[in-house]
Write a protein that holds these residues in place. Structure first.
Motif, mmCIF file in Angstrom:
data_model
loop_
_atom_site.group_PDB
_atom_site.id
_atom_site.type_symbol
_atom_site.label_atom_id
_atom_site.label_comp_id
_atom_site.label_asym_id
_atom_site.label_seq_id
_atom_site.Cartn_x
_atom_site.Cartn_y
_atom_site.Cartn_z
ATOM 1 N N ALA A 1 0.823 -1.214 0.000
ATOM 2 C CA ALA A 1 0.000 0.000 0.000
ATOM 3 C C ALA A 1 0.855 1.260 0.000
ATOM 4 C CB ALA A 1 -0.933 0.002 1.206
ATOM 5 N N MET A 2 2.060 1.150 0.563
ATOM 6 C CA MET A 2 2.951 2.300 0.635
ATOM 7 C C MET A 2 3.902 2.374 -0.551
ATOM 8 S SD MET A 2 3.692 2.350 4.756
ATOM 9 C CE MET A 2 4.504 3.969 4.738
ATOM 10 N N GLY A 3 3.637 1.585 -1.593
ATOM 11 C CA GLY A 3 4.357 1.756 -2.843
ATOM 12 C C GLY A 3 5.287 0.643 -3.260
ATOM 13 N N GLU A 4 5.450 -0.395 -2.437
ATOM 14 C CA GLU A 4 6.323 -1.493 -2.844
ATOM 15 C C GLU A 4 5.720 -2.224 -4.041
ATOM 16 O OE1 GLU A 4 6.781 -5.524 -0.722
ATOM 17 O OE2 GLU A 4 8.511 -4.358 -0.020
ATOM 18 N N LYS A 5 6.549 -2.528 -5.029
ATOM 19 C CA LYS A 5 6.060 -3.195 -6.230
ATOM 20 C C LYS A 5 5.707 -4.645 -5.917
ATOM 21 C CE LYS A 5 7.276 -4.078 -11.054
ATOM 22 N NZ LYS A 5 8.327 -3.950 -12.092
ATOM 23 N N PRO A 6 4.521 -5.115 -6.330
ATOM 24 C CA PRO A 6 4.149 -6.515 -6.086
ATOM 25 C C PRO A 6 4.909 -7.444 -7.011
ATOM 26 C CG PRO A 6 2.464 -5.431 -7.375
ATOM 27 C CD PRO A 6 3.449 -4.355 -6.999
ATOM 28 N N GLY B 1 -3.488 -14.724 0.126
ATOM 29 C CA GLY B 1 -3.493 -15.489 -1.113
ATOM 30 C C GLY B 1 -3.361 -14.567 -2.305
ATOM 31 N N HIS B 2 -4.379 -13.731 -2.541
ATOM 32 C CA HIS B 2 -4.250 -12.757 -3.624
ATOM 33 C C HIS B 2 -3.019 -11.890 -3.379
ATOM 34 C CE1 HIS B 2 -5.488 -10.171 -6.915
ATOM 35 N NE2 HIS B 2 -5.199 -9.142 -6.138
ATOM 36 N N SER B 3 -2.841 -11.513 -2.134
ATOM 37 C CA SER B 3 -1.632 -10.847 -1.658
ATOM 38 C C SER B 3 -1.424 -11.317 -0.225
ATOM 39 C CB SER B 3 -1.793 -9.322 -1.722
ATOM 40 O OG SER B 3 -2.830 -8.898 -0.841
#
Length: 238
Positions: free
Chosen positions: A91-96, A152-154
């Protein structure tokens, strides 16, 4: 759009934002894309409530099509933003992680990305400050939302159960309309980090006494949680 006396929907079956409406204030579930901010303002005007009535934002996970205008409300009005502990960095910008190679059809994919572009999908500000939540937490917000861990999704995906509105919001733990294929009905959501874990997590909805199960993408489900889980299991076997 009114779904029930305490439940309003903003957006559409591609991407949706929801409001819990109580006399004590409003709770916002997800914030879509930046362009949904204008839609929120129109919805609030329609029900005669100011922005200041929003007491908190609960993100079902940290993907950018759910964090859209959260930072704007947090920075301008000091509205707290809650997200599952495992998704704080996202949520704070880390790339998934790179998304899996899900099945796709050209028409639905183009419709989804065209809508995202119209709603400001190229400019997705991260949330500068969030409050982490865990499974079982009851948040001090209108409707007293209860957090259900749904990894799961994240890693930090959550469902948000609001008993007094008889609704559970499941984010991308599942979908009722794939944005990549256009197929409808309860089914696994695309862009899922760990589908096996997501499938296991969905079982946590079984037995939940709700009228509405609402995903972040697709039509709201009004057949009860157990029926939704059963339909999802059938889709998994196809």
């Amino acid at each position: 759009m009114e779904l029930a006396s305490q439940l309003r929907r903003i957006g559409n079956d591609l991407i949706a934002v929801h409001l819990i409406v109580t006399d004590d204030g409003l709770t916002l579930i997800d914030t879509g894309l930046p362009g949904h901010y204008a839609d929120l303002r129109r919805e609030l005007e329609a029900i005669g409530r100011p922005l200041s009535d929003i007491k908190g934002i609960v993100l079902t996970h940290g993907d950018t099509d759910h964090t859209g205008f959260a930072e704007r409300l947090r920075a301008e009005l000091g509205i707290p933003v809650y997200v599952g502990a495992g998704d704080v960095a996202r949520a704070m910008g880390e790339k998934p992680p790179s998304p899996p190679k899900d099945r796709r059809r050209l028409g639905p994919v183009l419709a989804f990305f065209a809508y995202a572009i119209r709603k400001g999908g190229f400019s997705m500000p991260a949330v500068a400050q969030v409050e982490a939540v865990e499974d079982g937490d009851v948040l001090p917000l209108p409707g007293s939302p209860v957090i259900i861990g749904m990894p799961g999704h994240s890693p930090g995906s959550i469902a948000v159960h609001v008993p007094e509105a008889r609704v559970v919001f499941v984010g991308d733990a599942m979908t009722t309309r794939s944005v990549l294929t256009g197929s409808e009905g309860p089914q696994p959501a695309p862009f899922t980090d760990d589908q096996a874990t997501a499938s296991d997590s969905l079982g946590r909805l079984a037995g939940l006494d709700v009228d509405w199960v609402i995903p972040g993408h697709g039509a709201p489900w009004r057949g009860g949680a157990d029926a939704l889980v059963a339909a999802y299991r059938r889709a998994e076997r196809v």
